[in-house]
Write a protein that holds these residues in place. Structure first.
Motif, PDB file in Angstrom:
ATOM      1  N   UNK A   1     113.703  -4.243 142.929  1.00 30.18           N
ATOM      2  CA  UNK A   1     113.820  -2.798 143.146  1.00 30.18           C
ATOM      3  C   UNK A   1     112.589  -2.053 142.644  1.00 30.18           C
ATOM      4  N   UNK A   2     112.055  -1.182 143.474  1.00 32.14           N
ATOM      5  CA  UNK A   2     110.882  -0.409 143.106  1.00 32.14           C
ATOM      6  C   UNK A   2     109.583  -1.055 143.527  1.00 32.14           C
ATOM      7  N   UNK A   3     109.610  -2.375 143.781  1.00 30.62           N
ATOM      8  CA  UNK A   3     108.396  -3.072 144.199  1.00 30.62           C
ATOM      9  C   UNK A   3     108.176  -2.915 145.696  1.00 30.62           C
ATOM     10  N   UNK A   4     106.922  -3.081 146.133  1.00 37.58           N
ATOM     11  CA  UNK A   4     106.663  -3.051 147.574  1.00 37.58           C
ATOM     12  C   UNK A   4     107.052  -4.379 148.232  1.00 37.58           C
ATOM     13  N   UNK A   5     107.525  -4.295 149.459  1.00 40.69           N
ATOM     14  CA  UNK A   5     107.694  -5.509 150.250  1.00 40.69           C
ATOM     15  C   UNK A   5     106.381  -5.748 150.988  1.00 40.69           C
ATOM     16  N   UNK A   6     106.200  -6.908 151.589  1.00 40.87           N
ATOM     17  CA  UNK A   6     104.931  -7.167 152.293  1.00 40.87           C
ATOM     18  C   UNK A   6     104.697  -6.152 153.406  1.00 40.87           C
ATOM     19  N   UNK A   7     103.457  -5.968 153.784  1.00 43.97           N
ATOM     20  CA  UNK A   7     103.123  -5.004 154.830  1.00 43.97           C
ATOM     21  C   UNK A   7     103.707  -5.458 156.169  1.00 43.97           C
TER      22      UNK A   7
ATOM     23  N   UNK B   1     102.902   1.802 151.330  1.00 43.27           N
ATOM     24  CA  UNK B   1     103.664   0.603 151.643  1.00 43.27           C
ATOM     25  C   UNK B   1     105.141   0.908 151.772  1.00 43.27           C
ATOM     26  N   UNK B   2     105.939  -0.152 151.863  1.00 42.29           N
ATOM     27  CA  UNK B   2     107.390  -0.008 151.944  1.00 42.29           C
ATOM     28  C   UNK B   2     107.998  -0.617 150.695  1.00 42.29           C
TER      29      UNK B   2
ATOM     30  N   UNK C   1     115.375   0.401 151.899  1.00 45.80           N
ATOM     31  CA  UNK C   1     113.959   0.442 151.544  1.00 45.80           C
ATOM     32  C   UNK C   1     113.450   1.865 151.739  1.00 45.80           C
ATOM     33  N   UNK C   2     112.291   2.115 151.180  1.00 49.61           N
ATOM     34  CA  UNK C   2     111.710   3.454 151.214  1.00 49.61           C
ATOM     35  C   UNK C   2     110.274   3.333 151.704  1.00 49.61           C
ATOM     36  N   UNK C   3     109.940   4.044 152.781  1.00 56.47           N
ATOM     37  CA  UNK C   3     108.577   3.975 153.293  1.00 56.47           C
ATOM     38  C   UNK C   3     107.746   5.070 152.637  1.00 56.47           C
ATOM     39  N   UNK C   4     106.505   4.705 152.271  1.00 54.74           N
ATOM     40  CA  UNK C   4     105.591   5.727 151.782  1.00 54.74           C
ATOM     41  C   UNK C   4     104.270   5.546 152.489  1.00 54.74           C
TER      42      UNK C   4
ATOM     43  N   UNK D   1     110.596  -1.857 163.835  1.00 51.39           N
ATOM     44  CA  UNK D   1     111.943  -1.412 164.207  1.00 51.39           C
ATOM     45  C   UNK D   1     112.991  -1.956 163.230  1.00 51.39           C
ATOM     46  N   UNK D   2     112.791  -3.171 162.767  1.00 52.70           N
ATOM     47  CA  UNK D   2     113.713  -3.738 161.775  1.00 52.70           C
ATOM     48  C   UNK D   2     113.663  -2.904 160.491  1.00 52.70           C
ATOM     49  N   UNK D   3     112.460  -2.593 160.041  1.00 56.74           N
ATOM     50  CA  UNK D   3     112.311  -1.819 158.806  1.00 56.74           C
ATOM     51  C   UNK D   3     112.833  -0.400 158.995  1.00 56.74           C
ATOM     52  N   UNK D   4     112.635   0.159 160.195  1.00 57.26           N
ATOM     53  CA  UNK D   4     113.183   1.486 160.486  1.00 57.26           C
ATOM     54  C   UNK D   4     114.679   1.540 160.167  1.00 57.26           C
ATOM     55  N   UNK D   5     115.389   0.521 160.594  1.00 53.60           N
ATOM     56  CA  UNK D   5     116.835   0.531 160.354  1.00 53.60           C
ATOM     57  C   UNK D   5     117.158   0.355 158.871  1.00 53.60           C
ATOM     58  N   UNK D   6     116.407  -0.508 158.207  1.00 52.52           N
ATOM     59  CA  UNK D   6     116.628  -0.689 156.767  1.00 52.52           C
ATOM     60  C   UNK D   6     116.346   0.612 156.019  1.00 52.52           C
ATOM     61  N   UNK D   7     115.325   1.338 156.463  1.00 53.38           N
ATOM     62  CA  UNK D   7     114.994   2.613 155.813  1.00 53.38           C
ATOM     63  C   UNK D   7     116.093   3.638 156.085  1.00 53.38           C
TER      64      UNK D   7
END
Lengths: 251, 251
Positions: free
Chosen positions: B36-42, B77-78, B70-73, B59-65
DNA sequence: TAGTGGTCTAGACCACATA
DNA sequence: ATGTGGTCTAGACCACTAC
């Protein structure tokens, strides 16, 4: 082949293209270019109309769909959302029977207690973005399930958009009240916010809900908005929670 | 450069590729590959790892966000979502002061009343997907705002994942309880559902909340889930609604 | 300057609904 | 057979962040 309906993509303005497209589609929805339940033009058509790619239109529609303003149906098209849909009926009503069996219980029996015109009090005016003393409609009704009165609602509507609404018309309509608002007054409720408290009923409320005076009840104050976050309804509900509960999902 | 971690895209299985990618990322989140709080790979890295295009990963990350996993910045990164974030602190707490000024009031003062091990009753076991008699922890605490006790909570946790939790550790932790669960026990609450009723307190509850016995209160029963919809907490809250209210937005 | 997520496009193919 | 939305790809460019 000259001026598009749209700011030139070469001058990107400040918001992304798809946001601008979304705003344009929203304007058409608001203007009533397509009626609730009807399909909007296909993605290809909209792309041609706005002179952008289909993918950009898709992203705009994706957001509108996420906000429940339109409904996508694969193979058929994209439709203007409506409160009359069977699947999403009573979108804003979160009270469910403890058994969880929403279907078995059937629709509520509805009794219109009252419907009158009056002048907005200060707090009603504030909630509806009117001025104190402006004309409003007040409706009181009771919803019962299996013969048990469960919900007592008072609601206030701005006088102008709902000109002609009477107790008779309310009694005559069948489906959800919000569906009737769409069909008869062209008012689409798009978003709402609720403030929930626990309260005790006054004598009249206790009578209408057939409960003792010391029965705790949920007080649910809702402000429903149409497009552009314009408030169009203030609703104060009293819910019995002996056989039902307010269900909320936290993502 | 041989077998990808992924079913061959040439055999499309039955669900869309991006859903399969989403499931794989979810597995890594669940397994704790990224904290938690760490970035996942790009997106590019993940695309290479799964041998799909960047757009599919996106699109996969879109749904997770969208599900707050997850949180995109932009530009950074994510990141794996956490309850310790300043912006989304107390994600699951919907009680707000009537003034609306959440900030001015400051954080709640918290008093741990009790923390004990016991055997699950039938209803607690059902909510936590345990067997009656399994070991559980029970915590009782009071939250006060500006010196006014406002929330009384009883919560039950499965014994195994929370082995070692004591009243002392609860008192020692600073931020939200869910943040402590992440940091100290590796349990991430991802989703919750609440059932809300209006009730009257019993004598002990009235005493702890400093209200009269006939004061109506909100009863908020929450089941919080970790990945895979596994229930990990049952929480029964009693909320005073004289100075606060439960706020809910209906999309 | 380099790397990240964000936008936009264009084209191919799939799944579903209708005629 | 045709038209709809749904998936997947590939590549270009933008905006933000960090070094």
């Amino acid at each position: 082949m000259s001026t598009p309906t749209l700011p030139d993509p070469a001058t990107p303005s400040f918001s992304p293209l798809y946001q601008q497209i979304k705003a344009l589609i929203l304007q058409s929805l608001q203007a009533g270019e397509w009626k609730p339940g009807e399909p909007i033009p296909s993605e290809m058509d909209l792309a041609a109309r706005f002179r952008v790619s289909q993918g950009t239109v898709r992203k705009a529609i994706d957001e509108l769909a996420a906000e429940n303003l339109v409904l996508r149906r694969q193979g058929k098209g994209t439709f203007v959302a409506t409160h009359a849909e069977q699947q999403v009926q009573y979108r804003f009503l979160k009270l469910v029977p403890d058994s969880g069996d929403t279907a078995a219980e059937g629709p509520a029996e509805r009794t219109i207690v009252d419907c009158k015109r009056l002048r907005a009090s200060a707090d009603v005016a504030r909630a509806l973005a009117l001025r104190t003393g402006d004309a409003v409609l007040q409706v009181r009704r009771v919803l019962a399930y299996a013969g048990v009165p469960t919900i007592l609602e008072d609601l206030w509507l701005p006088g102008a958009p709902f000109k002609g609404l009477t107790a008779e018309r309310l009694r005559a309509s069948r489906g959800p009240m919000y569906a009737m608002f769409e069909a008869e007054f062209g008012v689409r409720m798009v978003r709402a916010e609720e403030k929930i408290r626990a309260v005790l009923p006054d004598a009249e409320q206790a009578l209408l809900l057939d409960v003792a005076a010391n029965t705790p009840l949920l007080s649910v104050e809702r402000v429903a908005h149409t497009y552009n976050d314009t408030p169009m309804e203030l609703r104060r509900g009293l819910y019995r929670t002996d056989t039902h509960h307010y269900r909320n999902d936290l993502g």
